[in-house]
Structure formats: structure tokens, C-alpha cells
Motif scaffolding. Structure first.
Motif, mmCIF file in Angstrom:
data_model
loop_
_atom_site.group_PDB
_atom_site.id
_atom_site.type_symbol
_atom_site.label_atom_id
_atom_site.label_comp_id
_atom_site.label_asym_id
_atom_site.label_seq_id
_atom_site.Cartn_x
_atom_site.Cartn_y
_atom_site.Cartn_z
ATOM 1 N N ASN A 194 36.690 64.565 -11.914
ATOM 2 C CA ASN A 194 36.058 64.037 -10.889
ATOM 3 C C ASN A 194 35.762 62.445 -11.129
ATOM 4 O OD1 ASN A 194 34.127 64.055 -13.055
ATOM 5 N ND2 ASN A 194 32.430 64.868 -11.698
ATOM 6 N N THR A 195 35.228 61.861 -10.502
ATOM 7 C CA THR A 195 34.998 60.203 -10.473
ATOM 8 C C THR A 195 33.348 60.204 -10.544
ATOM 9 O OG1 THR A 195 35.225 59.984 -8.268
ATOM 10 C CG2 THR A 195 37.058 59.706 -9.720
ATOM 11 N N PRO A 196 32.725 60.601 -11.756
ATOM 12 C CA PRO A 196 31.260 60.493 -11.831
ATOM 13 C C PRO A 196 30.430 59.124 -11.609
ATOM 14 C CG PRO A 196 32.086 61.005 -13.962
ATOM 15 C CD PRO A 196 33.051 60.848 -13.056
ATOM 16 N N PHE A 197 31.213 58.304 -11.859
ATOM 17 C CA PHE A 197 30.565 56.835 -11.909
ATOM 18 C C PHE A 197 30.920 55.748 -10.933
ATOM 19 C CE2 PHE A 197 31.152 58.508 -16.272
ATOM 20 C CZ PHE A 197 29.944 58.928 -16.345
ATOM 21 N N GLY A 198 31.861 56.207 -10.023
ATOM 22 C CA GLY A 198 32.418 55.273 -8.980
ATOM 23 C C GLY A 198 31.305 55.002 -7.836
ATOM 24 N N ASN A 199 30.388 55.980 -7.780
ATOM 25 C CA ASN A 199 29.458 55.746 -6.635
ATOM 26 C C ASN A 199 27.837 55.353 -7.251
ATOM 27 O OD1 ASN A 199 28.551 58.296 -7.403
ATOM 28 N ND2 ASN A 199 29.306 59.228 -5.414
ATOM 29 N N SER A 200 27.840 55.049 -8.458
ATOM 30 C CA SER A 200 26.468 54.945 -9.316
ATOM 31 C C SER A 200 25.928 53.601 -8.385
ATOM 32 C CB SER A 200 26.761 54.481 -10.622
ATOM 33 O OG SER A 200 27.500 55.787 -11.178
ATOM 34 N N ILE A 201 26.427 52.725 -8.468
ATOM 35 C CA ILE A 201 25.526 51.326 -7.643
ATOM 36 C C ILE A 201 25.098 51.774 -6.182
ATOM 37 C CG2 ILE A 201 25.770 49.106 -6.982
ATOM 38 C CD1 ILE A 201 27.601 48.395 -9.226
ATOM 39 N N THR A 202 25.844 52.624 -5.699
ATOM 40 C CA THR A 202 25.622 52.823 -4.041
ATOM 41 C C THR A 202 24.367 53.809 -4.334
ATOM 42 O OG1 THR A 202 27.890 52.384 -3.315
ATOM 43 C CG2 THR A 202 26.409 54.160 -2.207
ATOM 44 N N THR A 203 24.236 54.695 -5.059
ATOM 45 C CA THR A 203 23.406 55.707 -5.038
ATOM 46 C C THR A 203 21.987 55.054 -5.805
ATOM 47 O OG1 THR A 203 24.944 57.643 -5.546
ATOM 48 C CG2 THR A 203 22.455 58.194 -5.952
ATOM 49 N N ALA A 204 21.937 54.296 -6.526
ATOM 50 C CA ALA A 204 20.886 53.540 -7.038
ATOM 51 C C ALA A 204 20.277 52.869 -6.033
ATOM 52 C CB ALA A 204 21.213 52.711 -8.204
ATOM 53 N N GLU A 205 21.236 51.821 -5.177
ATOM 54 C CA GLU A 205 20.630 51.096 -3.803
ATOM 55 C C GLU A 205 19.959 51.693 -3.187
ATOM 56 O OE1 GLU A 205 23.940 48.805 -2.999
ATOM 57 O OE2 GLU A 205 23.591 47.292 -4.457
ATOM 58 N N HIS A 206 20.598 53.265 -2.774
ATOM 59 C CA HIS A 206 19.960 53.896 -1.849
ATOM 60 C C HIS A 206 18.466 54.397 -2.116
ATOM 61 C CE1 HIS A 206 20.047 56.088 1.964
ATOM 62 N NE2 HIS A 206 19.790 57.202 1.341
ATOM 63 N N LYS A 213 49.200 70.991 -11.364
ATOM 64 C CA LYS A 213 48.759 70.833 -13.014
ATOM 65 C C LYS A 213 47.370 69.997 -13.056
ATOM 66 C CE LYS A 213 53.494 69.916 -14.355
ATOM 67 N NZ LYS A 213 53.990 70.359 -12.786
ATOM 68 N N VAL A 214 47.003 69.649 -12.054
ATOM 69 C CA VAL A 214 45.451 68.595 -11.834
ATOM 70 C C VAL A 214 45.134 68.667 -10.500
ATOM 71 C CG1 VAL A 214 46.778 66.620 -11.857
ATOM 72 C CG2 VAL A 214 44.599 66.581 -12.817
ATOM 73 N N ILE A 215 43.871 68.572 -10.515
ATOM 74 C CA ILE A 215 43.156 68.571 -9.159
ATOM 75 C C ILE A 215 42.025 67.341 -9.478
ATOM 76 C CG2 ILE A 215 41.263 69.546 -7.553
ATOM 77 C CD1 ILE A 215 42.389 72.168 -8.305
ATOM 78 N N GLY A 216 42.159 66.238 -8.639
ATOM 79 C CA GLY A 216 41.036 65.095 -8.721
ATOM 80 C C GLY A 216 40.309 65.210 -7.453
ATOM 81 N N ARG A 217 39.007 65.114 -7.694
ATOM 82 C CA ARG A 217 37.903 64.911 -6.657
ATOM 83 C C ARG A 217 37.236 63.474 -6.688
ATOM 84 N NH1 ARG A 217 33.974 64.061 -3.570
ATOM 85 N NH2 ARG A 217 32.356 65.564 -3.127
ATOM 86 N N ALA A 218 37.603 62.887 -5.665
ATOM 87 C CA ALA A 218 37.137 61.517 -5.488
ATOM 88 C C ALA A 218 35.725 61.596 -5.299
ATOM 89 C CB ALA A 218 37.713 60.892 -4.379
ATOM 90 N N GLY A 219 34.901 61.736 -6.166
ATOM 91 C CA GLY A 219 33.128 61.826 -6.374
ATOM 92 C C GLY A 219 32.896 62.737 -7.233
ATOM 93 N N ILE A 220 31.464 63.095 -7.345
ATOM 94 C CA ILE A 220 30.964 63.632 -8.479
ATOM 95 C C ILE A 220 31.004 65.161 -8.045
ATOM 96 C CG2 ILE A 220 28.741 64.048 -9.663
ATOM 97 C CD1 ILE A 220 27.808 61.272 -9.025
ATOM 98 N N GLY A 221 30.560 65.775 -7.135
ATOM 99 C CA GLY A 221 30.089 67.219 -6.985
ATOM 100 C C GLY A 221 31.631 67.826 -6.860
ATOM 101 N N VAL A 222 31.656 68.970 -7.435
ATOM 102 C CA VAL A 222 33.121 69.862 -7.553
ATOM 103 C C VAL A 222 32.616 71.247 -7.092
ATOM 104 C CG1 VAL A 222 34.273 68.240 -9.058
ATOM 105 C CG2 VAL A 222 32.725 69.989 -9.906
ATOM 106 N N ASP A 223 31.622 71.443 -6.226
ATOM 107 C CA ASP A 223 31.379 72.785 -5.618
ATOM 108 C C ASP A 223 32.254 73.296 -4.849
ATOM 109 O OD1 ASP A 223 28.753 72.292 -6.783
ATOM 110 O OD2 ASP A 223 27.795 71.787 -4.905
ATOM 111 N N ASN A 224 33.257 72.470 -4.204
ATOM 112 C CA ASN A 224 34.432 73.132 -3.626
ATOM 113 C C ASN A 224 35.655 73.361 -4.247
ATOM 114 O OD1 ASN A 224 34.291 70.088 -3.786
ATOM 115 N ND2 ASN A 224 36.004 69.899 -2.655
ATOM 116 N N VAL A 225 35.485 73.447 -5.641
ATOM 117 C CA VAL A 225 36.653 73.642 -6.544
ATOM 118 C C VAL A 225 36.335 75.053 -7.293
ATOM 119 C CG1 VAL A 225 38.230 73.119 -8.166
ATOM 120 C CG2 VAL A 225 37.435 71.429 -6.361
ATOM 121 N N ASP A 226 37.045 76.265 -7.379
ATOM 122 C CA ASP A 226 36.860 77.357 -7.858
ATOM 123 C C ASP A 226 37.081 76.603 -9.566
ATOM 124 O OD1 ASP A 226 36.781 79.564 -9.461
ATOM 125 O OD2 ASP A 226 37.029 80.755 -7.758
ATOM 126 N N ILE A 227 36.482 76.071 -10.349
ATOM 127 C CA ILE A 227 36.684 75.441 -11.685
ATOM 128 C C ILE A 227 37.084 76.616 -12.598
ATOM 129 C CG2 ILE A 227 36.002 74.289 -13.586
ATOM 130 C CD1 ILE A 227 34.257 72.554 -11.674
#
Length: 526
Positions: free
Chosen positions: A92-104, A66-80
Motif C-alpha cells: 500500500n502507500t500509507p504516507f501519500g495522503n498524510s498531509i491531506t488527512t492532517a489538514e482535514h 506477483k504483486v498487488i499495489g493499493r494506491a492508499g492506506i486501507g486494504v480491506d478490499n484485498v484478501d491478504i
């Protein structure tokens, strides 16, 4: 009890969330596609990261999914698209790594400013080249943000803390939001001319691909340093290499590349170039955050029907969906039309409904308008996250419901505020579910919005339609449908043409040169 499979390595606290919420969970990682096909049929939910590839074959075998959950932003590995056809929600979880990416991005900025990788390699090689590595301070410098959404605004706050000046280019950044996050809203050309450092925080779409093209890189301030932790393909890598070699660009740091994994790239070995292997989200905290979020989202959906960060469905109840579906299709087309014509100028938007539309839940209609509006600039926007993205960018959104009777049994009107004033369009349903544009910027017109279309504003004059037909016919472009409206005889007219062939840039220029033509734009509707 719903049952979920975690098929990629994930923080163990995710599985515990499922259990605490009353969801049965199995953690089975490292399976081959064939092995996954053999077991997927028993699960209601699938939690993944980037390793599991959810293909058509897997979806065909997932008879209960019924549902697929991607832990992260990119969903290229799912045939949407196929998941949608199978009735499987993709989140997906588009905002879970926002701080990490900004700090990088900030880390790479410092690495460029002080030549840290080169200095480290030199020192560990037994050299002591203190005079070779002359860096620059970031204090007082101008940081140019291309994209001021969630991650971009975090980068801005860090840069302001470093006493930098921050200029931002973002089509959906309003003046009020710019003031709120402490940045100067500028055009892209202004940003290129004034920024000492440029960092990109935008998705890869048709509008943003090669946004730092050869032409735009040439417009940058001499000595600029460029950072990209967003998406590969935003920068012309060949032109970037030339800029580094010529010295016009003082340094560049890329975490993402046009082709990944980037085991070979012409930029490798170029002086003053730093690269990392897509590490933007690679911190312990980010991995935990996205794992916990995906577990909460899947549990909410399986237990309560709640939808968060879905990429292929709106927030709708089962009872509302059949009634709202045609209205949402109409609303998304209206939003898409305005997004393609006015997207970078929109400061506020009002969605008005009257007649039958006023009797329905307006939130999905509004979300559909916003999704259409912003799809030209974001490859992840949908009817679930569009309202959030609009709020994040400071876009003023108003909903108006009229109980009056008008010329149509049902009507959806969308009005946008731009620097030059209000621009309004309206649409209705012909029959039970046929979306139709009926008004465009004050001009009455009846048009289907589908496929590839040409939008032409011209001076109403004899022979004009013939000239357009000749120009398209000469280019072997067939006209599918033809919709024309005008304010008054001899005044401004609008022409909407659906076309079957490819409309090239040279053809657009040829049409622009026709007598009486004021505006020409190619539109695309899904």
C-alpha cells in the motif's frame, strides 16, 4: 517485460511511470468481478484503489500475479491472507495522503470552533442569527493528540503554528521525539482532563477500539470538542451522542464511522455535530501522490525485486529467506511478548544475536522484533515498515552482534528500556526451526509462545500451582502447556500457561485475587 493492470481510476501519470520504467501497462477500469477474472491471468501486477475487490476467486484466476499495489492506506478490499498463500505480495502507500488527512482534521477543528456548517445553513435559509453563533478561539487552547505518528505529528505542527498547546498520548512516543515535534507527552487520563480539542490519529486495533469509550468520554474536560479523521470504531458513538446532548461535549466532527457507508447513524441531526463522508484523503494532491507511489513501488518490485510498504513480506533476498525464516519467527514472538507486556513503556530496544544467529543478516531479525513489538498498537505494521515506524516515534533501536559462544548454539536477546529500568528476554531454536523462550526478565524458563497464554508473576510457595489449576478448572478452561521458572526458592516466580478455552475478565480477576499473585495478563500469539 512485466505487465501491469490498473483496474481502478487513477491519475494518468501512474501509467506513464510504468511505461517510462519499461513495464507494459493496461488501464481497464469498471470491470465486474467476472470480467476481471477473465483477464487477470495475463498480468504480473495489479494496481488498485478501493473499487476493485481482490477476492479468492480473482486470486485463483491470477495465475501470473506477483504483486498487488493499493494506491492508499486501507486494504480491506484485498484478501491478504489468501494473497500470501498464493505468493502474491500486497503493498500500500500509507504516507501519500498524510498531509491531506492532517489538514482535514484542522479544517474540522475550525468548523467546530466557529460553528461554520450551522451558520452557513442558517444564513442561506434567509436568517441573520449573528448572536446565535458564538464561537471560540483556538489560540492558547490545548489540542490533545491520540496518536502522534506520521499524521499526528503533522497535525501537531499545524496546531503549534496556530499558537495552540499540544499534548500527545502515544505508547511509542519517546520523550526525545516529543521534544522534537514540540508536544507534551502525557497519559491518556491527563490528555482527557486538559484538552480543549481532541483529535484521533491511530489505527483501529484491539487496544484502540473504543479508546474514547463512555468511561473515557466522561473524563474529558467540560466543553471539549472531538475530531476523528482516523478510523471508525475509535469512539463509542452512542456515548458521544449522549455527551453532545447533555452539553458536556461542546462539539464533535467525524469523517469516519463504525459502519460505512454511514447513510444512517444515530449521531446525524445531533446538535453541534459535523460529519463528512470519509474525505480525509480526498484532495487532488493526495490522489496524485498515492498513484505515483504505487506505480514506483510496483515497478521497483517487478524490475528489481525491491520491496516497499509490503503488508505480507519482509525485505529479504531469495537466498537469505530459507535461513532467516525460523529466526524471524522467533524474533517476532519475542517482540510480541514484550509488546504485550511492556509496549506502552518502551523507550528504547536492543536486539542482540549470538552463535549461529550472529552469522546471518540481522536487519530482518530486528525488523521482526519491531513488528511483533508494535503489532499490539498498529494493524498495518509488518517487517518492512516496522523500522520506519520505530524511527518515526523516536524509538532508540540498537543492534548488537556477539561472536562469543554461549550456553546455546544460537540466541536472540531483546532488551527494552523502560522508565523503571531494563527488561530482557531471550530465545533460541530447538532443532532446526522451533522457537523457544529460554529467559524471561532474568528468570530461566523454557516455553513455546503460541495461541492464548496466561502470564502470571507470583510468589513461589507450596500449593500455588494447585490453586491456579483449580481456578481454571472451575471455569472450564483447559491447560495446554505449563511452563514455570523462579529466581530462587520462595522468591519471585513466573508462570506461562497455554489455554484452550476463553479467559474472561472475571476469571482474570479471580486469578489476581489468589494468594501470592502479583501480575496476571492474557497474551495472544498468532
Amino acid at each position: 517485460m512485466p505487465k501491469v493492470l490498473i483496474s481502478d481510476k487513477m491519475d494518468p501519470r501512474a501509467a506513464q511511470i510504468f511505461r517510462d520504467r519499461g513495464v507494459e501497462v493496461d488501464e481497464i477500469t469498471g470491470k465486474t468481478p467476472e470480467e476481471l477474472i477473465a483477464i487477470i491471468g495475463q498480468y504480473d501486477g495489479l494496481a488498485i484503489r478501493s473499487s476493485t475487490k481482490v477476492t479468492k476467486a480473482i486470486l485463483d484466476a491470477a495465475t501470473n500475479l506477483k504483486v498487488i499495489g493499493r494506491a492508499g492506506i486501507g486494504v480491506d478490499n484485498v484478501d491478504i491472507p489468501y494473497a500470501s498463500a498464493k505468493g502474491v505480495v500486497v503493498m500500500n502507500t500509507p504516507f501519500g495522503n498524510s498531509i491531506t488527512t492532517a489538514e482535514h482534521a484542522i479544517a474540522l477543528m475550525f468548523a467546530l470552533a466557529r460553528q461554520l456548517p450551522e451558520a452557513d445553513a442558517s444564513t442561506q435559509a434567509g436568517k441573520w442569527e449573528k448572536n446565535r453563533f458564538m464561537g471560540v478561539e483556538v489560540t492558547g487552547k490545548t489540542l490533545g493528540l491520540i496518536g502522534a505518528g506520521n499524521i499526528g505529528s503533522i497535525v501537531a505542527s499545524r496546531a503549534l503554528g496556530l499558537k495552540m498547546k499540544v499534548a500527545a498520548f502515544d505508547p511509542f512516543l519517546t520523550p526525545e521525539r516529543a521534544i522534537e515535534i514540540g508536544v507534551e507527552k502525557v497519559t491518556l487520563d491527563d490528555l482527557l482532563a486538559k484538552a480543549d480539542f481532541i483529535t484521533l490519529h491511530t489505527p483501529l486495533t484491539d487496544q484502540t477500539r473504543n479508546i474514547l469509550s463512555r468511561e473515557n468520554l466522561a473524563k474529558t474536560k467540560p466543553g471539549v470538542r472531538i475530531i476523528n479523521c482516523a478510523r471508525g470504531g475509535l469512539i463509542d458513538e452512542a456515548a458521544l451522542k449522549e455527551g453532545l446532548e447533555s452539553g458536556h461535549i461542546a462539539g464533535a466532527a467525524l469523517d469516519v464511522f463504525a459502519v460505512e457507508p454511514a447513510k444512517e447513524n444515530p449521531l446525524f441531526g445531533t446538535p453541534n455535530f459535523i460529519s463528512t463522508p470519509h474525505l480525509g484523503a480526498s484532495t487532488d494532491e493526495a490522489q496524485v501522490n498515492v498513484a505515483l507511489q504505487v506505480a514506483e513501488q510496483l515497478s521497483d518490485y517487478l524490475l528489481e525485486g525491491g520491496v516497499t510498504n509490503a503488508l505480507n513480506m519482509p525485505s529479504l533476498s531469495a537466498e537469505e529467506a530459507p535461513k532467516l525464516k525460523p529466526y524471524m519467527a522467533l524474533a517476532e514472538k519475542l517482540g510480541s511478548l514484550l509488546g504485550q507486556l511492556e509496549g506502552d513503556k518502551v523507550q528504547g530496544i536492543a536486539i542482540e544475536v549470538e552463535g549461529h544467529a550472529a552469522e546471518l543478516n540481522q536487519k530482518p531479525i530486528t525488523a521482526a522484533v519491531l513488528a511483533g513489538l508494535m503489532r499490539a498498537y498498529s494493524d498495518t505494521v509488518n517487517m518492512v515498515n516496522a523500522p520506519y515506524l520505530a524511527k518515526e516515534r523516536g524509538l532508540d533501536v540498537r543492534e548488537v552482534r556477539h561472536d562469543r559462544e554461549g550456553a546455546y548454539q544460537t540466541l536472540v536477546r531483546v532488551t527494552v528500556q523502560t522508565p523503571s529500568g531494563e527488561r530482557s528476554i531471550a530465545g533460541t531454536l530447538f532443532g532446526p526451526e522451533q522457537p523457544r523462550l529460554v529467559e524471561l526478565f532474568g528468570i530461566k524458563v523454557e516455553a513455546d509462545l503460541a495461541g492464548n497464554m496466561l502470564y502470571i508473576v507470583n510468589q513461589d510457595a507450596p500449593g500455588f500451582i494447585g490453586r491456579i489449576g483449580t481456578a481454571l478448572g472451575t471455569a472450564e478452561v483447559n491447560i495446554g502447556t505449563f511452563h514455570l521458572g523462579r529466581r530462587n526458592q520462595g522468591g519471585e516466580a513466573v508462570l506461562l500457561l497455554s489455554v484452550d478455552g476463553t479467559v474472561t475478565e472475571p476469571l482474570l480477576w479471580d486469578i489476581c485475587k489468589l494468594d501470592g499473585v502479583k501480575t496476571v495478563k492474557l497474551l495472544r500469539f498468532g
